[in-house]
Write an enzyme that holds these catalytic residues in place. Structure first.
Site, mmCIF file in Angstrom:
data_model
loop_
_atom_site.group_PDB
_atom_site.id
_atom_site.type_symbol
_atom_site.label_atom_id
_atom_site.label_comp_id
_atom_site.label_asym_id
_atom_site.label_seq_id
_atom_site.Cartn_x
_atom_site.Cartn_y
_atom_site.Cartn_z
ATOM 1 N N TYR A 56 0.837 -1.203 0.000
ATOM 2 C CA TYR A 56 0.000 0.000 0.000
ATOM 3 C C TYR A 56 0.871 1.252 0.000
ATOM 4 C CZ TYR A 56 -3.509 -3.443 1.501
ATOM 5 O OH TYR A 56 -4.323 -4.543 1.606
ATOM 6 N N HIS A 123 0.488 -12.035 1.063
ATOM 7 C CA HIS A 123 -0.536 -11.227 0.377
ATOM 8 C C HIS A 123 -1.195 -12.013 -0.762
ATOM 9 C CE1 HIS A 123 -1.465 -6.670 -0.203
ATOM 10 N NE2 HIS A 123 -2.525 -7.393 -0.456
ATOM 11 N N SER A 202 -12.518 -5.476 1.896
ATOM 12 C CA SER A 202 -13.473 -4.725 1.056
ATOM 13 C C SER A 202 -14.915 -5.105 1.413
ATOM 14 C CB SER A 202 -13.202 -4.939 -0.438
ATOM 15 O OG SER A 202 -11.884 -4.533 -0.763
ATOM 16 N N LEU A 204 -17.351 -3.384 2.223
ATOM 17 C CA LEU A 204 -18.350 -2.445 1.698
ATOM 18 C C LEU A 204 -18.259 -2.354 0.171
ATOM 19 C CD1 LEU A 204 -17.892 0.311 4.435
ATOM 20 C CD2 LEU A 204 -19.762 -1.340 4.232
ATOM 21 N N ARG A 206 -15.795 -1.699 -1.592
ATOM 22 C CA ARG A 206 -14.981 -0.520 -1.935
ATOM 23 C C ARG A 206 -15.821 0.752 -1.989
ATOM 24 N NH1 ARG A 206 -10.080 -2.901 -3.738
ATOM 25 N NH2 ARG A 206 -10.327 -5.120 -4.100
ATOM 26 N N GLY A 207 -16.834 0.802 -1.158
ATOM 27 C CA GLY A 207 -17.657 2.010 -1.036
ATOM 28 C C GLY A 207 -19.033 1.898 -1.661
HETATM 29 N N1 LIG Z 1 -5.777 -8.710 1.268
HETATM 30 C C1 LIG Z 1 -6.038 -8.009 0.180
HETATM 31 O O1 LIG Z 1 -5.675 -8.376 -0.929
HETATM 32 C C2 LIG Z 1 -6.817 -6.722 0.311
HETATM 33 C C3 LIG Z 1 -7.353 -6.090 -0.829
HETATM 34 C C4 LIG Z 1 -8.070 -4.915 -0.654
HETATM 35 C C5 LIG Z 1 -8.247 -4.389 0.607
HETATM 36 N N2 LIG Z 1 -7.695 -5.013 1.699
HETATM 37 C C6 LIG Z 1 -7.863 -4.466 3.054
HETATM 38 O O2 LIG Z 1 -9.248 -4.296 3.330
HETATM 39 C C7 LIG Z 1 -9.479 -2.953 3.763
HETATM 40 C C8 LIG Z 1 -10.878 -2.509 3.401
HETATM 41 O O3 LIG Z 1 -11.128 -2.676 2.034
HETATM 42 P P1 LIG Z 1 -11.361 -1.460 1.031
HETATM 43 O O4 LIG Z 1 -10.839 -0.221 1.640
HETATM 44 O O5 LIG Z 1 -10.843 -1.931 -0.272
HETATM 45 O O6 LIG Z 1 -12.926 -1.388 0.821
HETATM 46 P P2 LIG Z 1 -14.213 -1.144 1.735
HETATM 47 O O7 LIG Z 1 -13.883 -1.184 3.160
HETATM 48 O O8 LIG Z 1 -15.227 -2.086 1.199
HETATM 49 O O9 LIG Z 1 -14.640 0.333 1.270
HETATM 50 C C9 LIG Z 1 -13.826 1.436 1.479
HETATM 51 C C10 LIG Z 1 -14.487 2.619 0.814
HETATM 52 O O10 LIG Z 1 -15.745 2.853 1.444
HETATM 53 C C11 LIG Z 1 -15.839 4.199 1.867
HETATM 54 N N3 LIG Z 1 -16.575 4.188 3.138
HETATM 55 C C12 LIG Z 1 -16.293 3.498 4.264
HETATM 56 N N4 LIG Z 1 -17.242 3.702 5.194
HETATM 57 C C13 LIG Z 1 -18.128 4.563 4.643
HETATM 58 C C14 LIG Z 1 -19.328 5.165 5.105
HETATM 59 N N5 LIG Z 1 -19.806 4.900 6.323
HETATM 60 N N6 LIG Z 1 -19.993 6.008 4.262
HETATM 61 C C15 LIG Z 1 -19.516 6.272 3.023
HETATM 62 N N7 LIG Z 1 -18.395 5.735 2.533
HETATM 63 C C16 LIG Z 1 -17.688 4.868 3.344
HETATM 64 C C17 LIG Z 1 -14.439 4.698 1.990
HETATM 65 O O11 LIG Z 1 -14.397 6.071 1.678
HETATM 66 P P3 LIG Z 1 -13.896 7.175 2.770
HETATM 67 O O12 LIG Z 1 -12.460 6.894 2.974
HETATM 68 O O13 LIG Z 1 -14.205 8.447 2.119
HETATM 69 O O14 LIG Z 1 -14.723 6.899 3.997
HETATM 70 C C18 LIG Z 1 -13.704 3.893 0.934
HETATM 71 O O15 LIG Z 1 -13.750 4.543 -0.321
HETATM 72 C C19 LIG Z 1 -8.354 -2.166 3.093
HETATM 73 O O16 LIG Z 1 -8.146 -0.928 3.723
HETATM 74 C C20 LIG Z 1 -7.192 -3.116 3.235
HETATM 75 O O17 LIG Z 1 -6.630 -2.998 4.529
HETATM 76 C C21 LIG Z 1 -7.001 -6.178 1.555
#
Ligand SMILES: NC(=O)c1ccc[n+]([C@@H]2O[C@H](COP(=O)([O-])OP(=O)(O)OC[C@H]3O[C@@H](n4cnc5c(N)ncnc54)[C@H](OP(=O)(O)O)[C@@H]3O)[C@@H](O)[C@H]2O)c1
Length: 324
Positions: A56, A123, A202, A204, A206-207
């Site tokens: 990241y 990963h 992810s 949510l 990804r939002g």
């Molecule tokens: N192992 C892997 O390969 C892998 C891959 C992807 C992700 N991950 C991990 O999983 C974590 C979470 O996944 P993600 O960030 O991809 O997706 P997510 O949690 O599904 O969604 C994140 C998105 O949702 C928005 N969001 C969150 N809460 C919100 C709310 N209450 N209202 C409106 N918007 C909201 C955030 O925007 P704002 O920032 O504007 O709130 C951001 O754009 C990552 O940070 C990472 O640590 C791991």
């Protein structure tokens, strides 16, 4: 806050994903202060599960998390990942050779300003390095005190079984949400059989599942999601419309679509710790509110039966790195 176990590791029932603070998503380039406030607020509210990776940024997210945790390191279960960045020799894009893991762990420890990593994930599975060798290297790192627990990400069943036979695996981290259910292929049953925790990433979508991300115009032109099949023109409009089904249930229980989406995940099992990502304190507080949402069995079933999203959750090239 409620807590749960990933293998032998105790974590908060909801964690905080830090990727979007430095990588892939709109806003990270201008919002480090907001990101650090969000991490601090999460800790204040009892979140102990903080997720990052050397990928990241690359690297800058671990640095940010390291700065945020100065003076608070001991209250956190710190999870990071190797295998996509540090390459010794010509290997790539995935590389879990012993030499590369050794480089990766030293870099992560330095950037995170810590002497140990609580949960260290591979990963992506490396087809060129037998998983027994990878877990062997990680076992050495445990013996040396550099890491405490081992995790896998997007690993398939055979790999999980073989890895766990060498050393207990604490957690599998894979994409899982109302719209992303690859792990229903028997992987979740295997985790329960072996006593391995599950970290849905992810959660949510990804939002999209929040109902607040409704158009491509809301994303900066460098935002990776513009290339994701579910955000492509045609798909995103359909997917936003499906979120109305979640909002309807939210109306019945007094919760937002984000909270309902997370509450559905929490209802799937006590041994899960989803890691929603946000760079905003208000969104964090909203997401943690999911812990207070009670869904009836009938509502859980309606959510389970929700209309599937239009488009896959990854591009085909990315999906090829999954171990299936
Ligand atoms: N192992 C892997 O390969 C892998 C891959 C992807 C992700 N991950 C991990 O999983 C974590 C979470 O996944 P993600 O960030 O991809 O997706 P997510 O949690 O599904 O969604 C994140 C998105 O949702 C928005 N969001 C969150 N809460 C919100 C709310 N209450 N209202 C409106 N918007 C909201 C955030 O925007 P704002 O920032 O504007 O709130 C951001 O754009 C990552 O940070 C990472 O640590 C791991």
């Amino acid at each position: 806050m409620k807590y749960t176990k990933l293998g032998a590791l105790t974590v908060s029932r909801l964690g905080l994903g830090c990727m979007g603070m430095s990588h892939l998503y709109t806003g990270h380039s201008r919002d480090e202060a907001s990101s650090i406030r969000t991490i601090h607020r999460a800790l204040d509210l009892g979140v102990t599960h903080i997720d990052t990776a050397e990928l990241y940024g690359p690297f800058t997210n671990e640095e940010l998390v390291g700065r945020a945790l100065v003076g608070r390191r001991d209250s956190v279960v710190l999870a990071t990942k190797f295998g996509l960045m540090s390459h010794v020799g010509n290997a790539g894009p995935v590389d879990s050779s012993a030499a590369s893991i050794r480089v990766a762990v030293e870099g992560s420890l330095t950037r995170l300003q810590t002497d140990h990593i609580d949960l260290y994930y591979q990963h992506r599975v490396d087809p060129a390095t037998p998983i027994e060798d990878v877990v062997g290297t990680l076992s050495e790192l445990i013996a040396e005190g550099k890491i405490r627990h081992i995790g896998l990400s997007e690993a398939g069943r055979e790999t999980i079984r073989r890895a766990h036979a060498v050393h207990p695996i604490a957690a599998l981290q894979s994409e899982y949400s109302l719209w992303s259910r690859d792990a229903d292929d028997g992987t979740l049953d295997l985790l329960r059989e072996l006593g391995i925790g599950f970290v849905p990433y992810s959660p949510l979508n990804r939002g999209l599942l929040t109902g607040r991300l409704r158009t491509r115009d809301q994303l900066e032109e460098t935002d990776w999601r513009l290339t994701n099949p579910r955000f492509l023109p045609g798909a995103i409009e359909s997917n936003v419309a499906i979120v109305e089904e979640i909002a309807e249930i939210g109306g019945e229980v007094g919760a937002t679509p984000a909270q309902v989406s997370l509450a559905w995940l929490l209802a799937q099992g006590d041994d899960w710790s989803p890691i929603p990502g946000t760079i905003r304190v208000d969104h964090l507080e909203e997401d943690l509110g999911a812990l207070d949402v009670t869904l009836s069995a009938e509502q859980v079933q309606r959510l389970t039966d929700i209309t599937p999203a239009v488009g896959g959750h990854h591009t085909e090239a990315q999906a090829r790195l999954f171990d299936r």
